[in-house]
Scaffold this active site. Structure first.
Site, PDB file in Angstrom:
ATOM      1  N   GLU A 193      -2.061  -5.187  -3.660  1.00 49.32           N
ATOM      2  CA  GLU A 193      -1.121  -4.484  -2.776  1.00 49.32           C
ATOM      3  C   GLU A 193      -0.081  -5.435  -2.216  1.00 49.32           C
ATOM      4  O   GLU A 193       1.110  -5.090  -2.105  1.00 49.32           O
ATOM      5  CB  GLU A 193      -1.888  -3.789  -1.659  1.00 49.32           C
ATOM      6  CG  GLU A 193      -2.734  -2.624  -2.149  1.00 49.32           C
ATOM      7  CD  GLU A 193      -3.567  -1.987  -1.060  1.00 49.32           C
ATOM      8  OE1 GLU A 193      -3.989  -0.830  -1.242  1.00 49.32           O
ATOM      9  OE2 GLU A 193      -3.810  -2.639  -0.018  1.00 49.32           O
ATOM     10  N   ASP A 248       0.827  -1.197   0.000  1.00 46.00           N
ATOM     11  CA  ASP A 248       0.000   0.000   0.000  1.00 46.00           C
ATOM     12  C   ASP A 248       0.868   1.256   0.000  1.00 46.00           C
ATOM     13  O   ASP A 248       0.598   2.220  -0.726  1.00 46.00           O
ATOM     14  CB  ASP A 248      -0.925  -0.020   1.216  1.00 46.00           C
ATOM     15  CG  ASP A 248      -1.776   1.229   1.324  1.00 46.00           C
ATOM     16  OD1 ASP A 248      -2.631   1.455   0.459  1.00 46.00           O
ATOM     17  OD2 ASP A 248      -1.573   1.997   2.286  1.00 46.00           O
TER      18      ASP A 248
END
Length: 246
Positions: A131, A59
């Site tokens: 992610e 992320d």
């Protein structure tokens, strides 16, 4: 790069990182397998490692790469407009679209409950896997290679950003709530989120307050619960004062 991270035990079937070849990237197969391992599978296999730590790392790598690219590619856009584009491009819906394009849903390791409830096509699980894959690539290569991979991965989104901007509020109400805070001259809100139940069936409840108005939400992940709470808060803030409920 010498970094240690827990990896799932056992050998993986086939080549879980095969889709990376199209990007000219090679990643540690065990890290890729870990990135595709949902906590529901881990729970059913004696508490094995799962992808949430890699998701956390990915992320951050994703956010930085997209931020720098937007800053460079759109020198005339204001901070607010850049923030909107970034929020749209890293949203759950946008990342899920990337995952579907590369067939990540079929590669996920899921517990029986998630399998039966359509987990392979859930936006939240697919976005988390993207992610986590980014995190795996970062650990397997270097920051420059990982950034290039991110930009190649999201290139179709960058070329079609308007499609995601049109639905930004629905995709990322947390950004909309932050914009409400800026408009009202108050601090950005903090979320109070709690989880209940076993790991494989965990439910989350979130609460957020801005300018005296509180929004609440629930979901099967912390992220989903906070998005629901933000959406509720934005809706209430835009009602006439007489119609707002605490």
């Amino acid at each position: 790069m010498t970094q240690s991270v827990a990896k799932p035990s056992g050998s993986s079937k086939g080549d879980p990182g095969g889709f990376l070849h199209a990007f000219g990237v090679q990643a540690d197969p065990e890290l890729v397998q870990l990135a595709l391992t949902h906590r529901s599978w881990a729970y059913e296999h004696g508490g094995a490692p799962h992808n949430e730590r890699l998701e956390f790392l990915g992320d951050s790598v994703l956010g930085q790469a997209v931020t720098v690219e937007l800053f460079t590619a759109f020198p005339d856009l204001s901070e607010g407009e850049l923030a909107k584009r970034r929020a749209a491009l890293v949203s759950t819906v946008a990342l899920a679209a990337v995952a579907r394009q590369h067939g990540l849903g079929d590669m996920l390791r899921l517990g029986k409950g998630e399998e039966l409830t359509g987990g392979r096509d859930k936006d939240s699980l697919l976005a988390d896997a993207v992610e986590a894959i980014i995190g795996a690539v970062y650990l397997s290569t270097d920051p420059v290679t990982a950034t290039a991979f991110v930009l190649d991965l999201v290139a179709p989104l960058l070329d079609d950003a308007e499609r995601f901007l049109d639905a930004l509020e629905a995709l990322d109400p947390k950004t909309s709530l932050q914009q409400e805070a800026s408009r009202r001259g108050v601090p950005h809100p903090a979320y109070e989120t709690t989880g209940t139940g076993p790991d494989h069936e965990r439910r989350y409840a979130s609460r957020v307050t801005l300018d005296g108005v509180t929004g609440t939400g629930e979901g099967t992940s912390k992220k989903a619960a906070e998005l629901a709470a933000a959406r509720d808060a934005v809706t209430r803030l835009r009602l006439p004062v007489a119609q707002r409920r605490a």
